[in-house]
Design a protein around this motif. Structure first.
Motif, PDB file in Angstrom:
ATOM      1  N   MET A   6      19.180  -2.009   0.503  1.00  0.00           N
ATOM      2  CA  MET A   6      19.100  -3.310  -0.453  1.00  0.00           C
ATOM      3  C   MET A   6      17.761  -3.326  -0.379  1.00  0.00           C
ATOM      4  O   MET A   6      16.963  -3.297   0.535  1.00  0.00           O
ATOM      5  CB  MET A   6      19.896  -4.149  -0.090  1.00  0.00           C
ATOM      6  N   LEU A   7      17.238  -2.950  -1.910  1.00  0.00           N
ATOM      7  CA  LEU A   7      15.844  -2.872  -2.110  1.00  0.00           C
ATOM      8  C   LEU A   7      15.176  -4.209  -1.561  1.00  0.00           C
ATOM      9  O   LEU A   7      15.787  -5.316  -2.727  1.00  0.00           O
ATOM     10  CB  LEU A   7      15.697  -2.535  -3.042  1.00  0.00           C
ATOM     11  N   LYS A   8      14.420  -4.826  -1.355  1.00  0.00           N
ATOM     12  CA  LYS A   8      13.911  -6.050  -1.808  1.00  0.00           C
ATOM     13  C   LYS A   8      12.710  -6.347  -2.397  1.00  0.00           C
ATOM     14  O   LYS A   8      12.664  -7.271  -2.957  1.00  0.00           O
ATOM     15  CB  LYS A   8      13.267  -6.336   0.210  1.00  0.00           C
ATOM     16  N   TYR A   9      11.688  -5.146  -1.502  1.00  0.00           N
ATOM     17  CA  TYR A   9      10.519  -5.256  -2.549  1.00  0.00           C
ATOM     18  C   TYR A   9       9.952  -4.415  -3.656  1.00  0.00           C
ATOM     19  O   TYR A   9      10.015  -3.174  -2.031  1.00  0.00           O
ATOM     20  CB  TYR A   9       8.726  -6.219  -2.287  1.00  0.00           C
ATOM     21  N   GLU A  10       9.501  -3.760  -4.194  1.00  0.00           N
ATOM     22  CA  GLU A  10       8.392  -1.979  -4.981  1.00  0.00           C
ATOM     23  C   GLU A  10       6.905  -3.128  -5.099  1.00  0.00           C
ATOM     24  O   GLU A  10       6.944  -3.663  -5.944  1.00  0.00           O
ATOM     25  CB  GLU A  10       9.186  -1.895  -5.831  1.00  0.00           C
ATOM     26  N   TYR A  11       6.186  -2.872  -4.687  1.00  0.00           N
ATOM     27  CA  TYR A  11       4.580  -2.350  -5.276  1.00  0.00           C
ATOM     28  C   TYR A  11       4.377  -1.128  -5.704  1.00  0.00           C
ATOM     29  O   TYR A  11       4.383  -0.117  -4.529  1.00  0.00           O
ATOM     30  CB  TYR A  11       3.973  -3.421  -3.985  1.00  0.00           C
ATOM     31  N   THR A  12       2.837  -1.306  -5.590  1.00  0.00           N
ATOM     32  CA  THR A  12       2.203   0.267  -5.854  1.00  0.00           C
ATOM     33  C   THR A  12       0.655  -0.104  -5.919  1.00  0.00           C
ATOM     34  O   THR A  12       0.091  -0.488  -7.043  1.00  0.00           O
ATOM     35  CB  THR A  12       2.186   1.171  -7.597  1.00  0.00           C
ATOM     36  N   PRO A  13       0.817  -0.459  -4.744  1.00  0.00           N
ATOM     37  CA  PRO A  13      -0.901  -0.697  -4.139  1.00  0.00           C
ATOM     38  C   PRO A  13      -1.925   0.551  -4.303  1.00  0.00           C
ATOM     39  O   PRO A  13      -3.551  -0.337  -4.325  1.00  0.00           O
ATOM     40  CB  PRO A  13      -0.856  -1.585  -2.910  1.00  0.00           C
TER      41      PRO A  13
ATOM     42  N   ASP B 286       5.183   6.690  -1.168  1.00  0.00           N
ATOM     43  CA  ASP B 286       5.854   7.931  -1.731  1.00  0.00           C
ATOM     44  C   ASP B 286       4.068   8.657  -2.418  1.00  0.00           C
ATOM     45  O   ASP B 286       3.116   7.949  -2.495  1.00  0.00           O
ATOM     46  CB  ASP B 286       6.239   8.161  -2.473  1.00  0.00           C
ATOM     47  N   VAL B 287       3.873   9.908  -2.728  1.00  0.00           N
ATOM     48  CA  VAL B 287       3.108  10.843  -3.532  1.00  0.00           C
ATOM     49  C   VAL B 287       2.717  10.104  -5.005  1.00  0.00           C
ATOM     50  O   VAL B 287       1.431  10.382  -5.723  1.00  0.00           O
ATOM     51  CB  VAL B 287       3.162  11.706  -3.676  1.00  0.00           C
ATOM     52  N   SER B 288       3.168   9.103  -5.191  1.00  0.00           N
ATOM     53  CA  SER B 288       2.540   8.181  -6.465  1.00  0.00           C
ATOM     54  C   SER B 288       2.522   6.714  -5.678  1.00  0.00           C
ATOM     55  O   SER B 288       1.859   6.417  -6.858  1.00  0.00           O
ATOM     56  CB  SER B 288       3.856   8.342  -6.985  1.00  0.00           C
ATOM     57  N   GLY B 289       2.217   6.881  -4.869  1.00  0.00           N
ATOM     58  CA  GLY B 289       1.392   5.055  -4.257  1.00  0.00           C
ATOM     59  C   GLY B 289       2.572   3.881  -3.979  1.00  0.00           C
ATOM     60  O   GLY B 289       2.352   2.565  -4.340  1.00  0.00           O
TER      61      GLY B 289
ATOM     62  N   LYS C  45      -9.027   3.145  -5.295  1.00  0.00           N
ATOM     63  CA  LYS C  45      -9.511   2.034  -3.429  1.00  0.00           C
ATOM     64  C   LYS C  45      -8.650   3.375  -3.473  1.00  0.00           C
ATOM     65  O   LYS C  45      -7.807   3.486  -3.786  1.00  0.00           O
ATOM     66  CB  LYS C  45      -9.014   0.826  -4.131  1.00  0.00           C
ATOM     67  N   PHE C  46      -8.878   3.147  -1.711  1.00  0.00           N
ATOM     68  CA  PHE C  46      -8.043   4.346  -1.091  1.00  0.00           C
ATOM     69  C   PHE C  46      -7.323   3.662  -0.058  1.00  0.00           C
ATOM     70  O   PHE C  46      -6.796   3.758   1.073  1.00  0.00           O
ATOM     71  CB  PHE C  46      -8.779   4.861  -0.168  1.00  0.00           C
ATOM     72  N   GLY C  47      -7.363   2.247  -0.067  1.00  0.00           N
ATOM     73  CA  GLY C  47      -6.285   1.178   0.652  1.00  0.00           C
ATOM     74  C   GLY C  47      -6.067  -0.307  -0.027  1.00  0.00           C
ATOM     75  O   GLY C  47      -7.074  -0.514  -0.659  1.00  0.00           O
ATOM     76  N   ALA C  48      -5.008  -0.499   0.413  1.00  0.00           N
ATOM     77  CA  ALA C  48      -4.725  -2.016  -0.028  1.00  0.00           C
ATOM     78  C   ALA C  48      -4.027  -3.418   1.275  1.00  0.00           C
ATOM     79  O   ALA C  48      -3.841  -2.284   2.297  1.00  0.00           O
ATOM     80  CB  ALA C  48      -3.463  -1.819  -1.188  1.00  0.00           C
ATOM     81  N   VAL C  49      -4.443  -4.342   1.552  1.00  0.00           N
ATOM     82  CA  VAL C  49      -3.211  -4.936   2.333  1.00  0.00           C
ATOM     83  C   VAL C  49      -2.874  -6.218   1.446  1.00  0.00           C
ATOM     84  O   VAL C  49      -3.391  -7.089   0.773  1.00  0.00           O
ATOM     85  CB  VAL C  49      -4.761  -5.542   4.404  1.00  0.00           C
TER      86      VAL C  49
END
Length: 571
Positions: free
Chosen positions: A93-100, A77-80, A126-130
């Motif tokens: 069901m939600l498995k995981y949630e992150y804000t990368p 989403d727009v918040s990252g 930063k503009f990305g994450a893996v």
């Protein structure tokens, strides 16, 4: 269960001019998915009337992608924030949630073993994450760009490669895992909007605002050619999607065309002309099994026909903005559902969805009704009333600016209805009263009769036989008045725990439905206040904006999620 959800006519993708729309496809080729507002919409590709909607994001969702296993979807989403949720259960069901990243997510990619996820977009640091999908642990660094990243993809076989495309006019190529920046792709002269590996991993393609498509080796990242010579499209290119066999791809462009390319030859096999209007710009595309889909700026979803490039096999229409009102009209032996939205758009809901041609209302459509003369009467916040012929499916140019008027009321009128007999008008006010007037020609005569309610009137309606007037107010009470008994109270109904805003009578004149800000729909029995049917979470996390009945057992609901739902009610 006393009710069953029969059909979901989902919202269209929410579009923005000059911004690419990523559409995801499931690995089996049965579904496609996109976003609108806080919703992720999953639709069956053969029958788009079969849809599922995920509504658990707190902010506007921008992109969603299936894991290659097909069991999970990652949405951003727009918040990252990234939510990874189950596709196999109805509850998702939600498995995981992150804000990368700390800003808008623009694209998501998975490795083919469904274990690693790359996320790119706009962030402060930063503009990305893996990262690993089950722990959030980093598996490399997405670096090498000076501006936001629009697109990311991962090669779907080993050795893994990761590639990104950015507003800094460059692409970046990474090896891994853990993923490390190798070099920059500097062939574009403007924003790079999309980057995609072929399914077999042999090729990588980029598309830019400069109208060019470049082709690279999927393992080494070395440039091997371009599509279409000097330029692939006359306008900016927003999206690319490969054929399952990796020999062809489609490109979607602001020049209002989609092109089908033979990648080996570097030439366009087919050009699909999508129209001449600004709204016909093509901002997204998906090649899913035998289906070629593109998305117009209007939000329309086009099923392209290789044999007839100037006419799609089908176009899915609908709403992109919240729906404010609806009505049902029976014609040629079937029922049509008409819905009007916040942006002035009117949709005709049949199995493929349709809309009126021509120029419609310029602002919110607030109320609509079909009349005996086969006209759709609509009133709008643009201060006009229109009569539109249902047979022509074309917006009328005749607009009316005046109705009969009531001056110096001493209260603020919220809603007005006319008794089916045509002699009485009831006007509900913010004073908590229903004021009854007799209709005499073009004037309303105040008979001095009012009905006391608990709060400001939010909606009301007469039953079609004229026997009852049902009223709802902002104190969460529904009241049914018996007309023949001098508007005595027949029953009061309690159940909503937030303001009810919409009311509709069943054709059987024994039941009426109310919908409210609590996301609930109740179906009440006039003669028995305790007999009720409750549809909880009718439009999850969105309040119900309008209701209409097709027949005594079929209810239609609309909401601010821009979705229309059809329910079977069993008494």
């Amino acid at each position: 269960m006393p009710f069953e959800l029969k059909h979901v006519f989902a919202s269209l993708p929410q579009m923005e001019r000059g911004v690419a729309k990523v559409i995801g496809g499931d690995p089996k080729g049965n579904n496609f998915l996109y976003t609108n507002g806080k919703c992720v919409v999953i639709r069956n590709i053969e029958n788009p009337a079969i849809a599922d909607i995920y509504t658990e994001h707190a902010h506007q969702v921008t992109v969603a992608k299936y894991a290659p296993s097909g069991f999970y979807i990652a949405s951003g989403d727009v918040s990252g924030k990234i939510r990874i949720w189950d596709t196999t259960q109805k509850e998702h069901m939600l498995k995981y949630e992150y804000t990368p990243i700390s800003g808008k997510v623009k694209d998501i990619a998975w490795t083919e073993d469904s274990k690693r996820i790359a996320v790119v977009g706009d962030g402060r640091e930063k503009f990305g994450a893996v990262f690993l999908w089950d722990s959030g642990s980093s598996v490399g660094e997405v670096s090498g760009h000076a501006k936001l990243i629009n697109s990311v993809d991962i090669r779907q076989k080993r050795p893994y490669r990761l590639a990104t495309a950015s507003d800094d006019t460059c692409g970046s190529f990474f090896e891994g895992p853990p993923f490390k920046f190798k070099f920059t792709l500097r062939d574009h002269s403007q924003f790079v909007n999309c980057i995609r590996f072929s399914p077999d991993g042999s090729r990588l393609v980029t598309a830019g605002a400069d109208g060019q498509i470049f082709v690279y080796d999927g393992t080494t990242g070395e440039r091997v050619g371009s599509l279409g010579g000097e330029k692939a499209h006359k306008g900016g290119i927003y999206a690319l999607s490969w054929s399952p066999d990796s020999s062809q791809l489609i490109s979607a462009s602001g020049d209002k065309t989609v092109k089908l390319w033979d990648v080996g030859a570097g030439t366009a096999v087919t050009t699909f002309n999508m129209g001449s209007d600004v709204s016909d710009q093509q901002l997204g595309c998906l090649w899913q099994k035998d289906h070629l889909l593109s998305i117009s700026l209007s939000g329309y979803i086009n099923y392209l026909d290789k044999n007839n490039p100037d006419r799609p096999i089908r176009t899915i229409k609908g709403h992109t903005k919240s729906i404010q009102c609806l009505t049902v009209h029976k014609g040629d032996g079937r029922s049509y559902i008409y819905s009007g939205s916040h942006d002035g758009h009117i949709n005709i809901l049949t199995w493929s969805n349709d809309s009126f041609s021509g120029k419609g209302h310029s602002n919110q459509v607030s109320k609509m009704q079909a009349d005996e003369a086969n006209d759709l009467v609509t009133c709008s916040m643009d201060d006009t009333l229109r009569y539109t012929s249902l047979s022509k499916k074309e917006y009328s140019v005749i607009t009316f600016y005046f109705f009969f008027t009531l001056d110096n009321l001493g209260y603020e009128a919220e809603v007005g209805v006319i008794h089916p007999g045509g002699t009485t008008a009831a006007v509900g006010g913010n004073d908590g009263k229903v004021h009854l007037y007799s209709i005499q020609g073009n004037t309303l005569k105040d008979e001095g009769k009012t009905l006391e309610n608990k709060g400001s009137i939010t909606d009301m309606a007469y039953s079609s036989d004229g026997a009852y007037l049902a009223v709802i107010d902002d104190k969460k009470v529904a009241t049914a008045y018996s007309v023949a008994d001098g508007y005595s109270v027949k029953n009061e109904f309690y159940g909503h725990h937030a303001k009810p805003v919409s009311l509709a009578w069943s054709p059987d004149n024994e039941h009426f439905a109310t919908g409210g800000m609590d996301m609930m729909v109740y179906i009440w029995t006039v003669g028995d206040a305790d007999t009720r049917i409750k549809l909880p979470d009718a439009h999850r996390l969105h309040h119900v904006s309008s209701l209409a009945w097709i027949d005594a057992h079929t209810l239609v609901t609309t909401s601010h999620d821009a979705t229309v739902k059809q329910w079977t009610i069993k008494y």
